[in-house]
Design a protein around this motif. Structure first.
Motif, PDB file in Angstrom:
ATOM      1  N   ARG A 134       1.295  -1.313  -0.197  1.00 32.19           N
ATOM      2  CA  ARG A 134       0.148   0.069  -0.290  1.00 32.19           C
ATOM      3  C   ARG A 134       0.834   1.348  -0.492  1.00 32.19           C
ATOM      4  NH1 ARG A 134      -3.733  -0.910   5.003  1.00 32.19           N
ATOM      5  NH2 ARG A 134      -1.782  -1.166   5.765  1.00 32.19           N
ATOM      6  N   VAL A 135       0.382   1.868  -1.045  1.00 28.22           N
ATOM      7  CA  VAL A 135       1.510   3.745  -1.298  1.00 28.22           C
ATOM      8  C   VAL A 135       0.124   4.676  -1.555  1.00 28.22           C
ATOM      9  CG1 VAL A 135       3.196   2.442  -1.610  1.00 28.22           C
ATOM     10  CG2 VAL A 135       2.050   3.180  -3.717  1.00 28.22           C
ATOM     11  N   VAL A 136       0.677   5.689  -1.849  1.00 27.07           N
ATOM     12  CA  VAL A 136       0.032   7.005  -1.043  1.00 27.07           C
ATOM     13  C   VAL A 136      -0.283   6.942  -2.915  1.00 27.07           C
ATOM     14  CG1 VAL A 136      -0.378   9.494  -1.449  1.00 27.07           C
ATOM     15  CG2 VAL A 136       1.012   8.084   0.630  1.00 27.07           C
ATOM     16  N   GLY A 142      -7.528  18.240 -12.273  1.00 27.74           N
ATOM     17  CA  GLY A 142      -8.826  18.262 -11.790  1.00 27.74           C
ATOM     18  C   GLY A 142      -9.326  17.726 -11.057  1.00 27.74           C
ATOM     19  N   LYS A 143      -9.276  17.120 -10.019  1.00 22.84           N
ATOM     20  CA  LYS A 143      -8.873  17.609  -8.502  1.00 22.84           C
ATOM     21  C   LYS A 143      -8.369  17.403  -7.422  1.00 22.84           C
ATOM     22  CE  LYS A 143     -11.472  13.024  -9.808  1.00 22.84           C
ATOM     23  NZ  LYS A 143     -13.172  13.604  -8.902  1.00 22.84           N
ATOM     24  N   ALA A 144      -9.050  17.461  -6.202  1.00 22.08           N
ATOM     25  CA  ALA A 144      -8.159  19.034  -5.401  1.00 22.08           C
ATOM     26  C   ALA A 144      -7.200  17.991  -4.710  1.00 22.08           C
ATOM     27  CB  ALA A 144      -9.229  19.020  -4.015  1.00 22.08           C
ATOM     28  N   LYS A 145      -7.969  16.460  -4.791  1.00 21.98           N
ATOM     29  CA  LYS A 145      -6.939  15.910  -3.854  1.00 21.98           C
ATOM     30  C   LYS A 145      -6.311  14.681  -4.859  1.00 21.98           C
ATOM     31  CE  LYS A 145      -7.147  15.025   0.170  1.00 21.98           C
ATOM     32  NZ  LYS A 145      -7.515  15.195   1.746  1.00 21.98           N
ATOM     33  N   ALA A 146      -5.963  13.320  -5.091  1.00 23.49           N
ATOM     34  CA  ALA A 146      -5.930  12.326  -5.935  1.00 23.49           C
ATOM     35  C   ALA A 146      -7.571  11.185  -5.952  1.00 23.49           C
ATOM     36  CB  ALA A 146      -5.909  10.806  -4.506  1.00 23.49           C
ATOM     37  N   ARG A 147      -9.003  12.382  -5.116  1.00 23.91           N
ATOM     38  CA  ARG A 147     -10.453  11.583  -5.364  1.00 23.91           C
ATOM     39  C   ARG A 147     -11.200  13.204  -4.856  1.00 23.91           C
ATOM     40  NH1 ARG A 147     -11.174   5.291  -4.386  1.00 23.91           N
ATOM     41  NH2 ARG A 147      -9.168   4.347  -5.145  1.00 23.91           N
TER      42      ARG A 147
END
Length: 155
Positions: A134-136, A142-147
């Motif tokens: 598991r990694v970040v 078009g997104k503020a963060k990953a999702r």
């Protein structure tokens, strides 16, 4: 009918017997392994000794001040019932303290199996030889963060 003499050395249900693992030790009597978790990478050397654990030139209890992180480091040694039998020297870089503790634990586990191959089944059963993948997640455009999307405004 085909000749079946080549199948004699196979065991139950066509499975070949597991290869005997051999000891991997350098000239100084140390075994070396690399452990990884998140973005942290640990280089670990294990040799017979009095039970000292040194991480980046400091005692492990000074480097990892939180008791939980110290316990994580000790898990493979306790599971293998080898308290106070090995000196462990580790250098770790990258990531945060939690990832570094996990990387050192992974490295210790691998190095113990190289030093003493008979411990592999115990450490594998405990889940210490599996690299936690598991990694970040990366940020997408078009997104503020990953999702996370930007806040929707009706007007």
């Amino acid at each position: 009918m085909a000749d079946l003499s080549s199948l004699k050395d196979l065991g139950v249900a066509g499975q070949a017997s597991a290869p005997a693992r051999e000891r991997k030790v350098d000239a100084q009597g140390r075994s070396y392994a690399t452990g990884k978790r998140k973005n942290a990478v640990a280089r670990v050397w294990v040799k017979a000794g009095s039970g000292k654990i040194i991480v980046n030139g400091k005692d492990y209890s000074a480097y990892f001040a939180r008791p939980v992180l110290q316990m994580i480091l000790q898990q493979p040694i306790v599971a293998a019932a080898r308290n106070g039998q090995f000196d462990i020297i580790a250098t770790v870089a990258g990531g945060g303290l939690s990832g570094q503790a996990g990387a050192v634990r992974h490295g210790i586990s691998k190095a113990l199996t190289y030093f003493e191959p008979g411990l592999r089944s115990v450490l594998k059963k405990g889940g210490f030889l599996t690299r936690d993948s598991r990694v970040v997640e990366r940020k997408k455009y078009g997104k503020a963060k990953a999702r996370r999307s930007f806040q929707f405004s009706k007007r």
